[in-house]
Structure formats: structure tokens, C-alpha cells
Design an enzyme around this catalytic site. Sequence first.
Site, PDB file in Angstrom:
ATOM      1  N   HIS A 241       0.853  -1.005   0.259  1.00 16.29           N
ATOM      2  CA  HIS A 241      -0.118   0.078  -0.126  1.00 16.29           C
ATOM      3  C   HIS A 241       0.781   1.306  -0.077  1.00 16.29           C
ATOM      4  CE1 HIS A 241      -3.654  -2.468   1.117  1.00 16.29           C
ATOM      5  NE2 HIS A 241      -2.793  -2.985   1.974  1.00 16.29           N
TER       6      HIS A 241
HETATM    7  C1  BDR Z   1      -3.109   1.106   5.080  1.00 14.26           C
HETATM    8  O1  BDR Z   1      -3.299   0.315   6.569  1.00 14.26           O
HETATM    9  C2  BDR Z   1      -2.102   0.116   7.205  1.00 14.26           C
HETATM   10  O2  BDR Z   1      -2.150  -1.156   7.661  1.00 14.26           O
HETATM   11  C3  BDR Z   1      -1.013   0.312   6.101  1.00 14.26           C
HETATM   12  O3  BDR Z   1       0.199   0.515   6.583  1.00 14.26           O
HETATM   13  C4  BDR Z   1      -1.658   1.040   4.990  1.00 14.26           C
HETATM   14  O4  BDR Z   1      -1.130   2.514   5.184  1.00 14.26           O
HETATM   15  C5  BDR Z   1      -4.000   0.147   4.301  1.00 14.26           C
HETATM   16  O5  BDR Z   1      -5.216   0.213   4.529  1.00 14.26           O
END
Ligand code: BDR
Length: 315
Positions: A241
Amino acid sequence: MIKEPIPVILDGDPGHDDAIAWVVANASKDLRILAITAVNGNCSAAKAAYNSQRIATLIGYNGPVSKGQDKPLYVEPLKAPTNVHGESGLDGPALPEPQKELETLTAVELMAEILQESKQKVVIVATGPLTNVAALLLTHPEVKEKISHISLMGGGIKYGNWTPAAEFNILVDPEAADVVYKSGIHIYMAGLDVTEKALVLQQDVEEIKKIGNPVSEIVWKWLDFFYRFHKSLGYPGAPMHDLCAVMVLIHPEIFTIKDMYVEVETTGDYSKGTTVGDYYHITGKEANCSCLMDVDRKKFIDYMIDYIRSYSEVQ
Ligand code: BDR
Ligand code: CA
């Protein structure tokens, strides 16, 4: 002509994918990190700050690291289950202990100071809930003109991951996200539409394992941890992500990007925390976001691996 590196402030809640995003940002000659600031999200702000310090030691970043907001602007913190990133917020391999103290300035104070003094416009890369960034904009509106844009991981035009409609970072602090999206500062939005396509597969983990430098030795173990969790949910790989929010700054050509107007739903029984994107330009409102919708996965992973490999030269 010599290309000047883009000055960036990295704000996040590390977190495995935040950490990998910062590994890449630090390795890239196209970026210059001015500060790392931690925020409550995957874990408490205190844990995120400690993790940030340990990541800084690992990657040889000697600039300022600061702790930010302990809780969202108005609502109570949302507790993320510990199986996503572990009890520490960054479970897996043992990390080097911090070599440098945290700044005495809070994240907001530090960001404000850096922006006020900067001669160049700065990009804020936000990979956690937007509490620090919103608090900065609310308390120091004069620094807006020093921010060229915000590259963030958050939301999704088509779906959510924490509720059917909302993504975690936005859901944790929807009011903060609302402030940021309405700030007038242009946003590069890496939402779930793209981040769930930026997948690390088992063979990629194996390739990183073969590199054998001190950073790759940690990164493959982080990826292994993150991969196993996502496999258990039925994902084909581990979504990078937060790395998308960094990668778009240095390799924008590998993304499919669509400009549109996006606003944040701050209330609603089913839709709180949703980023509502005007995909078909129905409202006629001017685009405030460049939304990342797709990525060339192979190129994304190849670049990621090259940056990790580059630590062999500096260690
Ligand atoms: C986001 O949530 C976190 O767990 C990850 O680091 C990312 O920024 C994804 O939904
Ligand atoms: Ca994150």
C-alpha cells in the site's frame, strides 16, 4: 541538466509497508528526506515513533524523527488488530536500536518549522491516518503555500478494506482526512484501487532474500510476515500500500492515474470514512486528486528490489 531531488517529509505509522516505503524513499536519489514523523494508526504514536527511529538506524537516515498526534482529531483511536502488523506495530525481525533521540518538537511543530524555513516547495508523503497533516494545516495554515502536494496512501474509489466502503487510514480519522482533502493542496491518492494491485508474491520475497545486505535481510522478513497475514485472508500476495505513495513520486510512468474530485464521508452508518470519488465528473467540481488506479506490477516490484539492492553499496 542536473535534476534536484524532491524534498519530502515522510509521515506514517510504521507498519511493514510504511517501513518498506521509507527504505525505498531513502535509497532513491530523486528524493531528499527532510523529516520522518510518526502518527497513531496501526499502533500507538509512541510505538510508531520508536519503530521510525529503528527504521532510521537501519537505513542510515540521520535526519530528524518526531512523534506526532496520539489520537485522531475528534474521535477515539480505532484499535487495529495486532495480527496485521503485530504487537509492536512492526513485528518480525529484530531491528537495530535507535542511534538518535527523538526530536523534542512534536511532529506538527517540526513540520511547520521545516516548511517555514524551506526555500523550495515540499511534498508530504502520508502513509498513516492524516491526523498530523490535518493538525499542521489547522494550526499553521500559512505553510500551505510551501507544500507542493500531498502524496498519500488512503481510501479507495471503488471499495474499502476496514468496512465495505472505507479504508483503514481514512476510517481512523475521517475528520482529519476531510481537512486534508478540502485543503486546496493537490493530492496524489494511492487508494486500494492501486495498492491491492501492487502485490509482492512469494517469488519476490525469495529474490530479496538472495540479495544478502543488512537492509534486505530485514525487508524479506518483514515481507514474509506481511505476506503470511495477507495469504491467510485470501490475498494472492502482500499489498505494498504505502510504497505506492513513494513510488509515484519517482516512477509516475508505471501508474495509471485519473484526476477527479474526491471528498470524505465523515458520518454515516455504512459509509463513514469513505472517499467518494467523482469518477464520471458528475458534480463538475474541479479535481483535487490524482487517483492512482492501476500499476505495472512487474516494474513496481523490479524497482523496489533495485532500491533494496542499492543498500549493498552504502553499507
Ligand atoms: C493502510 O493500513 C495500514 O495497515 C497500512 O500500513 C496502510 O497504510 C492500508 O489500509
Ligand atoms: Ca501505513
